[in-house]
Design an enzyme around this catalytic site. Structure first.
Site, PDB file in Angstrom:
ATOM      1  N   ARG A  15      39.672 -53.270 -65.522  1.00 26.68           N
ATOM      2  CA  ARG A  15      39.159 -51.554 -66.226  1.00 26.68           C
ATOM      3  C   ARG A  15      37.855 -52.556 -64.576  1.00 26.68           C
ATOM      4  NH1 ARG A  15      35.642 -52.452 -71.669  1.00 26.68           N
ATOM      5  NH2 ARG A  15      36.231 -54.927 -70.994  1.00 26.68           N
ATOM      6  N   LYS A  75      32.815 -56.488 -66.416  1.00 28.44           N
ATOM      7  CA  LYS A  75      32.044 -57.406 -67.026  1.00 28.44           C
ATOM      8  C   LYS A  75      30.342 -58.121 -66.096  1.00 28.44           C
ATOM      9  CE  LYS A  75      34.293 -58.393 -70.591  1.00 28.44           C
ATOM     10  NZ  LYS A  75      33.346 -57.922 -71.839  1.00 28.44           N
ATOM     11  N   TYR A  94      27.557 -54.724 -68.458  1.00 30.23           N
ATOM     12  CA  TYR A  94      27.761 -55.442 -69.378  1.00 30.23           C
ATOM     13  C   TYR A  94      27.352 -57.014 -69.069  1.00 30.23           C
ATOM     14  CZ  TYR A  94      30.113 -51.430 -71.556  1.00 30.23           C
ATOM     15  OH  TYR A  94      30.083 -50.499 -72.856  1.00 30.23           O
ATOM     16  N   HIS A  96      26.065 -59.385 -71.789  1.00 30.80           N
ATOM     17  CA  HIS A  96      25.850 -60.212 -73.579  1.00 30.80           C
ATOM     18  C   HIS A  96      25.415 -61.169 -73.026  1.00 30.80           C
ATOM     19  CE1 HIS A  96      28.061 -56.658 -75.440  1.00 30.80           C
ATOM     20  NE2 HIS A  96      29.241 -57.052 -74.331  1.00 30.80           N
ATOM     21  N   GLU A 118      24.173 -52.789 -72.592  1.00 29.26           N
ATOM     22  CA  GLU A 118      24.591 -53.291 -73.957  1.00 29.26           C
ATOM     23  C   GLU A 118      23.302 -52.490 -74.246  1.00 29.26           C
ATOM     24  OE1 GLU A 118      25.704 -55.351 -71.749  1.00 29.26           O
ATOM     25  OE2 GLU A 118      24.056 -57.396 -72.241  1.00 29.26           O
ATOM     26  N   ARG A 203      25.448 -42.730 -94.614  1.00 30.90           N
ATOM     27  CA  ARG A 203      27.160 -43.320 -93.662  1.00 30.90           C
ATOM     28  C   ARG A 203      28.153 -42.642 -94.194  1.00 30.90           C
ATOM     29  NH1 ARG A 203      28.312 -41.692 -88.232  1.00 30.90           N
ATOM     30  NH2 ARG A 203      30.515 -43.074 -87.529  1.00 30.90           N
ATOM     31  N   LEU A 240      28.602 -54.395 -88.465  1.00 25.71           N
ATOM     32  CA  LEU A 240      27.518 -54.545 -87.148  1.00 25.71           C
ATOM     33  C   LEU A 240      26.300 -55.053 -88.036  1.00 25.71           C
ATOM     34  CD1 LEU A 240      26.797 -55.611 -84.598  1.00 25.71           C
ATOM     35  CD2 LEU A 240      26.566 -53.309 -84.080  1.00 25.71           C
ATOM     36  N   VAL A 267      38.175 -56.559 -85.068  1.00 21.54           N
ATOM     37  CA  VAL A 267      37.492 -55.787 -84.276  1.00 21.54           C
ATOM     38  C   VAL A 267      35.977 -56.280 -84.072  1.00 21.54           C
ATOM     39  CG1 VAL A 267      36.854 -53.897 -83.374  1.00 21.54           C
ATOM     40  CG2 VAL A 267      38.490 -53.719 -85.113  1.00 21.54           C
ATOM     41  N   ILE A 269      35.010 -59.217 -83.825  1.00 22.42           N
ATOM     42  CA  ILE A 269      35.318 -60.769 -83.486  1.00 22.42           C
ATOM     43  C   ILE A 269      33.937 -60.971 -82.284  1.00 22.42           C
ATOM     44  CG2 ILE A 269      37.109 -60.596 -81.510  1.00 22.42           C
ATOM     45  CD1 ILE A 269      36.442 -63.943 -83.723  1.00 22.42           C
ATOM     46  N   ASP A 270      33.599 -59.954 -81.400  1.00 25.93           N
ATOM     47  CA  ASP A 270      32.838 -60.921 -80.481  1.00 25.93           C
ATOM     48  C   ASP A 270      31.056 -60.426 -80.795  1.00 25.93           C
ATOM     49  OD1 ASP A 270      32.045 -57.862 -81.556  1.00 25.93           O
ATOM     50  OD2 ASP A 270      31.800 -57.031 -79.842  1.00 25.93           O
ATOM     51  N   ASN A 300      37.756 -58.613 -76.108  1.00 27.22           N
ATOM     52  CA  ASN A 300      38.077 -57.313 -75.446  1.00 27.22           C
ATOM     53  C   ASN A 300      38.807 -56.568 -74.961  1.00 27.22           C
ATOM     54  OD1 ASN A 300      39.442 -59.478 -74.028  1.00 27.22           O
ATOM     55  ND2 ASN A 300      39.274 -58.383 -72.336  1.00 27.22           N
ATOM     56  N   MET A 301      39.483 -55.670 -76.044  1.00 24.95           N
ATOM     57  CA  MET A 301      40.124 -54.903 -76.593  1.00 24.95           C
ATOM     58  C   MET A 301      40.371 -53.384 -75.609  1.00 24.95           C
ATOM     59  SD  MET A 301      39.395 -55.200 -81.199  1.00 24.95           S
ATOM     60  CE  MET A 301      40.985 -53.996 -81.577  1.00 24.95           C
TER      61      MET A 301
HETATM   62  N1  LIG Z   1      36.361 -56.757 -79.766  1.00 30.64           N
HETATM   63  C1  LIG Z   1      36.180 -56.057 -79.038  1.00 30.64           C
HETATM   64  O1  LIG Z   1      36.411 -55.789 -78.429  1.00 30.64           O
HETATM   65  C2  LIG Z   1      34.861 -54.708 -79.405  1.00 30.64           C
HETATM   66  C3  LIG Z   1      34.619 -53.705 -78.697  1.00 30.64           C
HETATM   67  C4  LIG Z   1      34.156 -52.856 -79.232  1.00 30.64           C
HETATM   68  C5  LIG Z   1      32.954 -52.570 -80.252  1.00 30.64           C
HETATM   69  N2  LIG Z   1      33.026 -54.162 -80.970  1.00 30.64           N
HETATM   70  C6  LIG Z   1      32.280 -54.475 -82.150  1.00 30.64           C
HETATM   71  O2  LIG Z   1      32.701 -54.321 -82.949  1.00 30.64           O
HETATM   72  C7  LIG Z   1      31.981 -54.415 -84.257  1.00 30.64           C
HETATM   73  C8  LIG Z   1      30.929 -52.775 -84.817  1.00 30.64           C
HETATM   74  O3  LIG Z   1      30.705 -51.852 -83.580  1.00 30.64           O
HETATM   75  P1  LIG Z   1      30.568 -50.457 -84.551  1.00 30.64           P
HETATM   76  O4  LIG Z   1      29.543 -49.903 -82.624  1.00 30.64           O
HETATM   77  O5  LIG Z   1      31.353 -49.909 -84.934  1.00 30.64           O
HETATM   78  O6  LIG Z   1      29.018 -50.587 -85.182  1.00 30.64           O
HETATM   79  P2  LIG Z   1      27.589 -49.831 -86.291  1.00 30.64           P
HETATM   80  O7  LIG Z   1      26.436 -50.391 -85.749  1.00 30.64           O
HETATM   81  O8  LIG Z   1      28.150 -48.577 -85.163  1.00 30.64           O
HETATM   82  O9  LIG Z   1      28.562 -49.943 -87.031  1.00 30.64           O
HETATM   83  C9  LIG Z   1      28.633 -50.670 -87.941  1.00 30.64           C
HETATM   84  C10 LIG Z   1      28.590 -50.560 -89.383  1.00 30.64           C
HETATM   85  O10 LIG Z   1      28.318 -51.876 -90.171  1.00 30.64           O
HETATM   86  C11 LIG Z   1      28.335 -51.655 -91.368  1.00 30.64           C
HETATM   87  N3  LIG Z   1      27.256 -52.388 -92.086  1.00 30.64           N
HETATM   88  C12 LIG Z   1      26.943 -53.363 -91.983  1.00 30.64           C
HETATM   89  N4  LIG Z   1      27.223 -54.610 -93.074  1.00 30.64           N
HETATM   90  C13 LIG Z   1      28.016 -54.177 -93.902  1.00 30.64           C
HETATM   91  C14 LIG Z   1      28.438 -54.679 -94.929  1.00 30.64           C
HETATM   92  N5  LIG Z   1      28.235 -55.615 -95.402  1.00 30.64           N
HETATM   93  N6  LIG Z   1      29.580 -54.757 -95.693  1.00 30.64           N
HETATM   94  C15 LIG Z   1      30.052 -52.937 -94.415  1.00 30.64           C
HETATM   95  N7  LIG Z   1      29.920 -52.067 -93.936  1.00 30.64           N
HETATM   96  C16 LIG Z   1      28.560 -53.305 -93.420  1.00 30.64           C
HETATM   97  C17 LIG Z   1      26.542 -50.652 -90.992  1.00 30.64           C
HETATM   98  O11 LIG Z   1      26.180 -50.471 -92.020  1.00 30.64           O
HETATM   99  C18 LIG Z   1      27.353 -49.449 -89.942  1.00 30.64           C
HETATM  100  O12 LIG Z   1      27.804 -48.195 -90.949  1.00 30.64           O
HETATM  101  C19 LIG Z   1      30.321 -54.696 -83.311  1.00 30.64           C
HETATM  102  O13 LIG Z   1      30.709 -56.194 -83.411  1.00 30.64           O
HETATM  103  C20 LIG Z   1      31.076 -54.475 -81.707  1.00 30.64           C
HETATM  104  O14 LIG Z   1      30.744 -55.683 -81.182  1.00 30.64           O
HETATM  105  C21 LIG Z   1      33.895 -55.189 -80.875  1.00 30.64           C
END
Ligand SMILES: NC(=O)c1ccc[n+]([C@@H]2O[C@H](COP(=O)([O-])OP(=O)(O)OC[C@H]3O[C@@H](n4cnc5c(N)ncnc54)[C@H](O)[C@@H]3O)[C@@H](O)[C@H]2O)c1
Length: 370
Positions: A15, A75, A94, A96, A118, A203, A240, A267, A269-270, A300-301
């Protein structure tokens, strides 16, 4: 002000932090924009487009770091970049911090000002500079899940959409936030049977209203999670709990219940992952098998779909870059409490309570640190 855009140096990061239109808007506002040679190439943007937009192409990152009042990146600064940071300079990217003590200490030592994408909040308290990357990762999770369900990739040999006479795949999405909703929509669009599990009933009510009929909303508890992973061909981990490690919703001792060759795309995993057997992977080697279940855990998908991600990121960062360049960060932070939340380090002081608490460092209000 001089605004610098170095090429990203993190492994597999394609990026870039600014589009040509951003350079054009900054130049029109009287700023000088320096872009490192080839900075946009990973996102399919040649130097000539930045040049045409009024930016100066600079062959050497060091020159940019030396000259720029405001450095804009994607990054967190990598160890090779740490010596470039300097007092009086603002770095907008970012970070972190809480995940990396060495980085935190390097930025403190640099004497510069770190404004972290962030932790910036909008008027509703949401994190607007995280949302687009969650949208990308959510949509991409289904694309990747579909690929790894293929037999040559060690998956079950399932086509998500099914065909006439053969049922479509079952998809379970743990967490119905930004990632989860985007994953569910794409999976449903392909014809899969989708379940979204969340603990937030409001939600779930919202998702129930807006999702197509092949998406069911389920309250998330231990029983519904087990039932959902048992029937799933593809599980997406998208939970999250703000500021905390992701809850471990699927244990190693649960995996035997899943179908052999089922795929987990964790997802989350971060934030440590929501599956006990998850561990971070890279785009070069994205998956591994545990008890016959394919785990995809790339941290970092969005970096893999760099062009889409660059445009999605720059759409939301440019208004902040313009504000910072036009007014200076102190004036912007004073007038915009949400941007003040993004100010993490100022002139050797940690100005974010969570980062200070994580490493036992003293906290200082940005007003007094500046
Ligand atoms: N791997 C990657 O490249 C990458 C990229 C973007 C985001 N992420 C990660 O993805 C994750 C989700 O991000 P997001 O933006 O959707 O967050 P978000 O806050 O929008 O959504 C998280 C959801 O999880 C729910 N939740 C919490 N505890 C729960 C449980 N026990 N059971 C079921 N649901 C539960 C919450 O109520 C919320 O609706 C974060 O950890 C974020 O950092 C990873």
């Amino acid at each position: 002000m001089i605004v610098g855009v170095p090429k990203e140096v993190k492994l597999d990061e394609y990026r870039v932090a600014m589009l040509p239109v951003g350079a054009e808007e900054l130049a029109a506002a009287g700023h000088k924009v320096l872009v490192e040679t080839g900075a946009g190439l990973g996102s399919g943007i040649p130097d000539a487009q930045y040049n045409a937009a009024g930016a100066t192409i600079v062959p050497d990152a060091q020159v940019i770091w030396n000259a720029a009042d405001l450095v804009v990146k994607v990054k967190e600064p990598q160890p090779a970049e740490w010596p470039h940071m300097r007092p009086g300079q603002v770095l907008f990217t970012y970070f972190h911090f809480a995940a990396d003590e060495a980085l935190t200490r390097a930025v403190i030592q640099s004497g510069g000002t770190a404004i972290a994408y962030e932790t910036i909040r909008d008027a509703k308290g949401a994190l607007p500079l995280l949302t687009p990357m969650s949208e990308v990762a959510g949509r991409m999770s289904i694309q990747e899940g579909a690929k790894y369900l293929e037999r040559p990739q060690e998956g079950r040999g399932i086509l998500l959409a099914g065909v006439p006479g053969v049922a479509p795949a079952e998809v379970a999405v743990l967490g119905g936030g930004v990632v989860g909703a985007n994953a569910a929509r794409v999976a449903a669009g392909l014809g899969a049977n989708v379940r979204i599990l969340d603990v937030n009933l409001d939600r779930l009510r919202y998702l129930d209203d807006v999702m197509p009929p092949n998406v069911a909303t389920i309250y998330s508890d231990r029983h519904t999670i087990l039932e959902s992973i048992e029937r799933a061909d593809l599980v997406v981990g998208a939970v999250l709990v703000a500021g905390a490690r992701a809850p471990r919703l699927v244990r190693r001792s649960d995996l035997w219940r899943m179908k052999p060759g089922a795929v987990i795309v964790d997802v989350a995993i971060d934030q440590g992952g929501c599956v006990e057997t998850s561990r971070p992977t890279t785009h070069k080697q994205p998956t591994f098998l545990v008890d016959g279940i394919v785990h995809y855990c790339v941290t970092n998908m969005p970096g893999a779909v760099s062009r889409t991600s660059t445009y999605a990121l720059c759409n939301v960062t440019l208004p902040y870059v313009l504000l910072l360049a036009n007014q200076g960060w102190q004036a912007v932070a004073a007038g915009h409490p949400g941007l003040a939340d993004g100010v993490n380090v100022v002139a050797g002081h940690v100005t974010n309570r969570a980062v200070a608490a994580t490493f036992g460092l003293p906290f200082e209000d940005w007003h007094t640190a500046a």
